[in-house]
Motif scaffolding. Structure first.
Motif, PDB file in Angstrom:
ATOM      1  N   UNK A 201       0.813  -1.207   0.000  1.00  0.00           N
ATOM      2  CA  UNK A 201       0.000   0.000   0.000  1.00  0.00           C
ATOM      3  C   UNK A 201       0.849   1.262   0.000  1.00  0.00           C
ATOM      4  N   UNK A 202       0.256   2.350  -0.432  1.00  0.00           N
ATOM      5  CA  UNK A 202       0.986   3.616  -0.513  1.00  0.00           C
ATOM      6  C   UNK A 202       1.278   4.169   0.874  1.00  0.00           C
ATOM      7  N   UNK A 203       2.402   4.874   0.981  1.00  0.00           N
ATOM      8  CA  UNK A 203       2.756   5.540   2.224  1.00  0.00           C
ATOM      9  C   UNK A 203       1.735   6.641   2.507  1.00  0.00           C
ATOM     10  N   UNK A 204       1.232   6.674   3.724  1.00  0.00           N
ATOM     11  CA  UNK A 204       0.159   7.606   4.050  1.00  0.00           C
ATOM     12  C   UNK A 204       0.593   9.058   3.922  1.00  0.00           C
ATOM     13  N   UNK A 205       1.774   9.342   4.433  1.00  0.00           N
ATOM     14  CA  UNK A 205       2.274  10.709   4.322  1.00  0.00           C
ATOM     15  C   UNK A 205       2.447  11.129   2.876  1.00  0.00           C
ATOM     16  N   UNK A 206       2.832  10.185   2.016  1.00  0.00           N
ATOM     17  CA  UNK A 206       3.033  10.495   0.600  1.00  0.00           C
ATOM     18  C   UNK A 206       1.722  10.872  -0.071  1.00  0.00           C
ATOM     19  N   UNK A 207       0.625  10.245   0.360  1.00  0.00           N
ATOM     20  CA  UNK A 207      -0.679  10.555  -0.227  1.00  0.00           C
ATOM     21  C   UNK A 207      -1.072  11.990   0.095  1.00  0.00           C
ATOM     22  N   UNK A 208      -0.968  12.370   1.356  1.00  0.00           N
ATOM     23  CA  UNK A 208      -1.347  13.726   1.724  1.00  0.00           C
ATOM     24  C   UNK A 208      -0.421  14.752   1.103  1.00  0.00           C
ATOM     25  N   UNK A 209       0.858  14.415   1.019  1.00  0.00           N
ATOM     26  CA  UNK A 209       1.809  15.331   0.400  1.00  0.00           C
ATOM     27  C   UNK A 209       1.470  15.552  -1.071  1.00  0.00           C
ATOM     28  N   UNK A 210       1.076  14.473  -1.770  1.00  0.00           N
ATOM     29  CA  UNK A 210       0.688  14.592  -3.175  1.00  0.00           C
ATOM     30  C   UNK A 210      -0.527  15.491  -3.309  1.00  0.00           C
ATOM     31  N   UNK A 211      -1.491  15.344  -2.398  1.00  0.00           N
ATOM     32  CA  UNK A 211      -2.680  16.198  -2.465  1.00  0.00           C
ATOM     33  C   UNK A 211      -2.304  17.658  -2.233  1.00  0.00           C
ATOM     34  N   UNK A 212      -1.487  17.922  -1.240  1.00  0.00           N
ATOM     35  CA  UNK A 212      -1.146  19.304  -0.920  1.00  0.00           C
ATOM     36  C   UNK A 212      -0.373  19.991  -2.041  1.00  0.00           C
ATOM     37  N   UNK A 213       0.410  19.250  -2.781  1.00  0.00           N
ATOM     38  CA  UNK A 213       1.144  19.879  -3.890  1.00  0.00           C
ATOM     39  C   UNK A 213       0.398  19.776  -5.210  1.00  0.00           C
TER      40      UNK A 213
END
Length: 288
Positions: A201-213
């Protein structure tokens, strides 16, 4: 109800895909200005349907788009949510004399009996419901994460406070049909994918970081990968709905008012995403 549920309604179909959060960082967010060749404009925003309080404030782009718009559009009209949960439960419950055991493979049913026994949920309870409804009832936000804190709810409250009309891309019936329209086999497959642990599964922090940028292609890739074992459902929940929404979005662009259309961020990226579909139709896209 014996499961903790997020009803009423199915307004937040992608919560399980985009609920993770890290520390708030400087960011632009997932918001685009869409301009038609004739000059009509709207704003298109990607939502995370459930957040933590620590995720606020939202990227400023959401407030800019809200302030510049006359009307706000969500996946489903917020007013249509009232009572939709009861209708969904009714659709997901077998009629008297029928039950789950009659609609899934015996091996699946034996597996479900073991799973629900561990949850201390009696067979008489879960066997009343179709597999797709069990998926929704079992899905609950992670600790500290709530749809009451999601982007949608934040903008709904702002719209009410500012007397801005809030509309929906789908009716409550169309929205719930994403699940209720599944066949027995499709519904069973979705339940098994939900219950059987998945690796990679995807790294959770990476998901939110992708959304924010505003990296919607990464978010779309993660979403599609989560349905690798059931790609038809990935198309059903993302691609097919995107294509159905395009005529309404184009209608908003011709309507003489400025709309802010807010959908799950995974709907924006990749070739079947709203941004690509709009670009292919000749609309100009500008990221805020």
């Amino acid at each position: 109800m014996f499961f903790k549920s997020r009803f009423p309604g199915l307004a937040f179909l992608l919560i399980a895909l985009l609920v993770t959060a890290g520390s708030v960082e400087a960011s632009s967010g997932c918001v685009w200005k869409v301009t038609a060749p004739t000059g009509g404009t709207l704003y298109l925003g990607g939502s995370v349907h459930a957040l933590r309080s620590s995720d606020y404030p939202l990227p400023q782009a959401y407030n800019i788009a809200f302030d510049a718009s006359h009307r706000i559009v969500f996946e489903i009209d917020p007013k249509a949510l009232a009572g939709s949960g009861d209708a969904l439960l009714k659709a997901g419950k077998y009629p008297k004399g029928d039950n789950l055991k009659n609609h899934v493979d015996p091996r699946t049913y034996d597996y479900l009996k073991r799973i629900f026994a561990l949850m201390k949920i009696p067979e008489s309870k879960y066997s009343q419901y179709r597999p797709w409804l069990l998926v929704l009832l079992l899905d609950s936000p992670q600790s500290g994460v709530s749809d009451e804190l999601g982007v949608d709810e934040f903008l709904i409250k702002r719209a009410r406070a500012n007397s801005k009309p809030a509309l929906g891309l789908e009716s409550a019936q169309e929205h719930s049909a994403v699940f209720s329209g599944l066949s027995d086999k499709q519904s069973e497959a979705l339940l098994l994918i939900t219950l059987i642990p998945q690796s990679g599964g995807a790294d959770r922090g990476a998901i939110m970081s992708a959304w924010r940028r505003g990296d919607v292609d990464t978010l779309a890739r993660i979403t599609h990968a989560s349905f690798a074992d059931f790609p038809a459902f990935g198309n059903r929940i993302i691609g097919a709905r995107n294509r159905n929404w395009i005529p309404k979005v184009e209608e908003y662009l011709r309507g003489g008012k400025t709309y802010f259309v807010v959908v799950g961020a995974a709907h924006l990226g990749w070739g079947d995403g709203l941004l690509a579909l709009l670009k292919a139709r000749g609309y100009r896209l500008e990221k805020l």
